[in-house]
Design a protein around this motif. Structure first.
Motif, short mmCIF file in Angstrom:
data_model
loop_
_atom_site.label_atom_id
_atom_site.label_comp_id
_atom_site.label_asym_id
_atom_site.label_seq_id
_atom_site.Cartn_x
_atom_site.Cartn_y
_atom_site.Cartn_z
N ALA A 178 0.83 -1.19 0.00
CA ALA A 178 0.00 0.00 0.00
C ALA A 178 0.87 1.25 0.00
O ALA A 178 1.95 1.27 0.55
CB ALA A 178 -0.92 0.00 1.21
N GLU B 25 -4.79 3.57 -6.37
CA GLU B 25 -4.73 4.51 -5.24
C GLU B 25 -4.10 5.81 -5.70
O GLU B 25 -3.13 5.80 -6.47
CB GLU B 25 -3.91 3.91 -4.10
N LYS C 201 -9.04 5.14 -2.98
CA LYS C 201 -8.51 3.80 -3.21
C LYS C 201 -9.64 2.88 -3.67
O LYS C 201 -10.77 2.96 -3.15
CB LYS C 201 -7.88 3.26 -1.92
N ARG C 202 -9.34 2.04 -4.62
CA ARG C 202 -10.26 0.98 -5.06
C ARG C 202 -9.50 -0.33 -5.00
O ARG C 202 -8.36 -0.41 -5.45
CB ARG C 202 -10.74 1.25 -6.49
N GLU C 203 -10.13 -1.36 -4.45
CA GLU C 203 -9.43 -2.62 -4.23
C GLU C 203 -10.36 -3.79 -4.54
O GLU C 203 -11.53 -3.80 -4.12
CB GLU C 203 -8.94 -2.69 -2.78
N SER D 187 -5.56 -3.18 -7.37
CA SER D 187 -5.75 -1.97 -6.59
C SER D 187 -5.39 -0.73 -7.41
O SER D 187 -4.54 -0.78 -8.29
CB SER D 187 -4.88 -2.03 -5.33
N GLU E 235 -15.11 -6.32 -3.77
CA GLU E 235 -14.53 -5.04 -4.16
C GLU E 235 -14.84 -3.97 -3.12
O GLU E 235 -15.94 -3.93 -2.57
CB GLU E 235 -15.06 -4.60 -5.52
N VAL F 289 -4.91 -9.50 -5.44
CA VAL F 289 -5.40 -8.15 -5.20
C VAL F 289 -5.14 -7.28 -6.43
O VAL F 289 -4.03 -7.28 -6.98
CB VAL F 289 -4.72 -7.52 -3.97
N ARG G 240 -14.26 0.37 -2.18
CA ARG G 240 -13.84 1.72 -2.52
C ARG G 240 -13.67 2.46 -1.21
O ARG G 240 -14.53 2.39 -0.33
CB ARG G 240 -14.86 2.40 -3.43
#
Length: 207
Positions: free
Chosen positions: A15, A181, A164-166, A179, A149, A177, A151
């Motif tokens: 991250a 960001e 962030k979207r994951e 992602s 998912e 994963v 957000r």
């Protein structure tokens, strides 16, 4: 902490951009240039429009245009192997990155995609950000396989407001994963790159 102790360092290592303040246990970057041709059993990497890890485990579409740097990072600790690819803006003032990662966990750390998204990841966000809010959480499918998912809207101590979207999937003891960001204005401006990355990311161990 118990079952989160092994998972959290792996998640924290991925991250926020490596050029920003963050944890020191980031896997070593092993490639900053286009990788050589992948093995024959990894056909996704044969597409020149993809950036693929040298081991052929992870690939995703290269963002179009100039000003991007794509890197590969790996860790080989037995039972916690990680392969990660990331494409990020070279202009640090426009903080933004796209990430795709395959990592393994010990058998007693195996969780479903839903458990990771709703229980483990929020615990990670608490360590990464001064505050955060999950603005969307929903189940998904990928090639018929269930996933989840998220957000997130967050505030980082050094970067300020972050979006962030994951997306997470699991198979056996592997976690996958995808992602995105970045700063809110850059995140919005890169919506096409985000959609292409999330739709085009490929994991050999998930097939």
């Amino acid at each position: 902490m118990g079952p989160l102790r092994v998972l959290l360092p792996v998640l924290l290592a991925a991250a926020c951009d490596g050029g920003q303040p963050g944890p020191s246990n980031m896997p070593a970057e092993t490639s900053k240039t286009p990788p050589p041709a992948a093995p024959a059993d990894a056909p996704a990497a044969a597409d020149a429009s993809l950036f693929a890890s040298k081991d052929g485990l992870v690939a995703a579409p290269r963002p179009s245009g100039d000003g991007w740097e794509c890197v590969e990072q790996t860790a080989a600790e037995p039972g916690q192997e990680t392969t990660l690819i990331k494409c990020r803006h070279t202009d640090k003032a426009r903080f933004f990155f796209l990430l795709a990662k395959d990592y393994a966990v010990p058998p007693d750390q195996v969780r479903s995609a839903e458990q990771l998204a709703n229980e483990v990841f929020p615990a990670t966000y608490q360590k990464l950000f001064q505050k955060f809010e999950v603005t969307e959480s929903k189940p998904t499918t990928r090639d018929g396989k269930p996933g989840h998912e998220l957000r997130i809207s967050a505030v980082h101590a050094g970067m300020g407001e972050i979006r962030k979207r994951e997306l997470v999937h699991t198979a056996g003891n592997h976690v996958f994963v995808v992602s995105a960001e970045g700063l809110p204005d850059v995140f919005d401006a890169e919506s096409a790159a985000i959609e292409a990355w999330f739709a085009g990311a490929r994991f050999k161990n998930l097939q």
